[in-house]
Design an enzyme around this catalytic site. Sequence first.
Site, PDB file in Angstrom:
ATOM      1  N   LYS A  22       0.833  -1.214   0.000  1.00 43.70           N
ATOM      2  CA  LYS A  22       0.000   0.000   0.000  1.00 43.70           C
ATOM      3  C   LYS A  22       0.860   1.254   0.000  1.00 43.70           C
ATOM      4  O   LYS A  22       0.630   2.186  -0.775  1.00 43.70           O
ATOM      5  CB  LYS A  22      -0.910   0.007   1.227  1.00 43.70           C
ATOM      6  CG  LYS A  22      -1.705   1.301   1.397  1.00 43.70           C
ATOM      7  CD  LYS A  22      -2.510   1.317   2.665  1.00 43.70           C
ATOM      8  CE  LYS A  22      -1.771   1.922   3.832  1.00 43.70           C
ATOM      9  NZ  LYS A  22      -2.093   3.334   4.080  1.00 43.70           N
ATOM     10  N   ASN A  23       1.866   1.284   0.878  1.00 40.91           N
ATOM     11  CA  ASN A  23       2.666   2.496   1.045  1.00 40.91           C
ATOM     12  C   ASN A  23       3.596   2.762  -0.128  1.00 40.91           C
ATOM     13  O   ASN A  23       4.168   3.847  -0.234  1.00 40.91           O
ATOM     14  CB  ASN A  23       3.464   2.425   2.347  1.00 40.91           C
ATOM     15  CG  ASN A  23       2.576   2.523   3.573  1.00 40.91           C
ATOM     16  OD1 ASN A  23       1.449   2.994   3.501  1.00 40.91           O
ATOM     17  ND2 ASN A  23       3.073   2.042   4.707  1.00 40.91           N
ATOM     18  N   CYS A 120      -5.733  12.660  11.904  1.00 43.03           N
ATOM     19  CA  CYS A 120      -5.279  11.265  11.868  1.00 43.03           C
ATOM     20  C   CYS A 120      -5.351  10.704  13.271  1.00 43.03           C
ATOM     21  O   CYS A 120      -4.837  11.307  14.215  1.00 43.03           O
ATOM     22  CB  CYS A 120      -3.847  11.194  11.341  1.00 43.03           C
ATOM     23  SG  CYS A 120      -3.177   9.535  11.329  1.00 43.03           S
ATOM     24  N   ARG A 125       0.327  14.535  11.606  1.00 42.74           N
ATOM     25  CA  ARG A 125       1.273  14.332  10.506  1.00 42.74           C
ATOM     26  C   ARG A 125       1.292  15.628   9.695  1.00 42.74           C
ATOM     27  O   ARG A 125       0.676  15.726   8.645  1.00 42.74           O
ATOM     28  CB  ARG A 125       0.832  13.165   9.619  1.00 42.74           C
ATOM     29  CG  ARG A 125       0.664  11.843  10.340  1.00 42.74           C
ATOM     30  CD  ARG A 125       0.581  10.715   9.337  1.00 42.74           C
ATOM     31  NE  ARG A 125      -0.129   9.567   9.865  1.00 42.74           N
ATOM     32  CZ  ARG A 125      -0.270   8.417   9.236  1.00 42.74           C
ATOM     33  NH1 ARG A 125       0.247   8.258   8.047  1.00 42.74           N
ATOM     34  NH2 ARG A 125      -0.933   7.416   9.755  1.00 42.74           N
ATOM     35  N   ASP A 308       4.657   0.666  11.957  1.00 39.70           N
ATOM     36  CA  ASP A 308       3.497  -0.040  11.420  1.00 39.70           C
ATOM     37  C   ASP A 308       3.421  -1.504  11.869  1.00 39.70           C
ATOM     38  O   ASP A 308       2.439  -2.186  11.563  1.00 39.70           O
ATOM     39  CB  ASP A 308       3.503   0.014   9.886  1.00 39.70           C
ATOM     40  CG  ASP A 308       2.967   1.342   9.359  1.00 39.70           C
ATOM     41  OD1 ASP A 308       2.467   2.140  10.162  1.00 39.70           O
ATOM     42  OD2 ASP A 308       3.050   1.581   8.140  1.00 39.70           O
ATOM     43  N   ARG A 400      -8.525  -0.597   4.487  1.00 40.99           N
ATOM     44  CA  ARG A 400      -7.687   0.451   3.898  1.00 40.99           C
ATOM     45  C   ARG A 400      -6.312  -0.071   3.527  1.00 40.99           C
ATOM     46  O   ARG A 400      -5.682   0.444   2.596  1.00 40.99           O
ATOM     47  CB  ARG A 400      -7.523   1.620   4.882  1.00 40.99           C
ATOM     48  CG  ARG A 400      -8.760   2.479   5.074  1.00 40.99           C
ATOM     49  CD  ARG A 400      -8.442   3.665   5.961  1.00 40.99           C
ATOM     50  NE  ARG A 400      -7.222   4.304   5.521  1.00 40.99           N
ATOM     51  CZ  ARG A 400      -6.183   4.585   6.315  1.00 40.99           C
ATOM     52  NH1 ARG A 400      -6.244   4.300   7.611  1.00 40.99           N
ATOM     53  NH2 ARG A 400      -5.110   5.153   5.840  1.00 40.99           N
TER      54      ARG A 400
END
Length: 420
Positions: A22-23, A120, A125, A308, A400
């Site tokens: 994803k990132n 967030c 962020r 993460d 997500r």
Amino acid sequence: MDKLQIVGGKRLAGEISVSGAKNAALPILCAGLLTAGDLQLSNVPRLHDVRTMLKLLEKTGLRVVQDDKEGEQRVTLNGGAIDTLEAPYELVKTMRASILVLGPLLARFGEAKVSLPGGCAIGSRPVDQHIKGLRAMGAEITIEGGYIHAKAKRLKGARIHTDMITVTGTENLLMAATLAEGETVLENAAREPEVTDLANLLVAMGAKIDGIGTDRLVIQGVDELHGAQHAVISDRIEAATFLCAVAATGGDIVLTNTRTDIFDVALEKLREIGLQLTVGSDTIRAKMDGRPHPVSFRTTEYPGFPTDMQAQFMAVNTIANGPSKVTETIFENRFMHVQEMNRLGAQISTEGNTAFINGVDRLVGAPVMATDLRASASLVIAGMAAEGTTLIDRIYHLDRGYDRMEVKLSAVGADIVRIK
């Protein structure tokens, strides 16, 4: 709102194919704004955030063609007819990575209007480093009505030293610098594998970048970029999450389509836990018998322990045969899963940015609520290790960033179903 129902106590056995990251995928999709040519991407994960980003990019006039072949999602982007230089709040508010359209639009078209990202859950962020860097490259930037409005006839190369290591900041400035006039030097750049993947794609598109994989990127601007083909790297966070699952439940699984060279620290900690790992070029076999050993760690920027993975490792520590300590240095609110794990019988206390875990003999299923993406994954792991039934609410967070997690885990023996 969907929920996950998990009946714990099942050992895992079988094979799981790891999806694209994803990132890495999100900034790579934004790179489609930098060229009028075709950008052909493979190994793109099927995620809610990816769908949101594609919807945002289509709003600009970027042409998007999606194709599923043999279970793999491919996406072709063409930026030859972009006619809207705005990212509206309605889309940006749901995904902070939307800020990544700012650099490419400004660099190629001389203007961009992007909504400020919303709040967030896991912490602030700020985008000030993005703005600082673009201003150093000659952009005129105003913030009004909740929007960043940036203009520059053509960006100019500059030496930029960010005040902190920022992944999306590095990615935004890197994309902008590829079309700037002259040389740009990004110092204190993020070194995450996902940043490297973006840089490798940009080089394939004709960008001139030195220092890839280091904290100092040197970019020689070019007049235009062209189309390219690129496979998104494997998701190291998804892979490590599945390894934590087998560490917590026991069993024997094989991960395929993975990259073992980009999460060495997590693999080292998993070995400390007691997981038996056999590592191939793109596969990992993981076997676990007996109770996990506790591991203490401190999150930090790559190549350190990834924030993460903090929550998933904490889930394993809850049933370890001793105490452990986890220190979170990246996000100030990333312990929201603690109170939910304690509902399952975990013994976790927090003091500032440190969590203290006393491993218990067993967890017991209960209703819990997901608070963010990685917290969701940690509750899945804890629920799989618990006795009885766990019901996880608000799993839209999970969707997500994890590609059909319950389907993949069910295929290797987990008792996990999605309730509509």
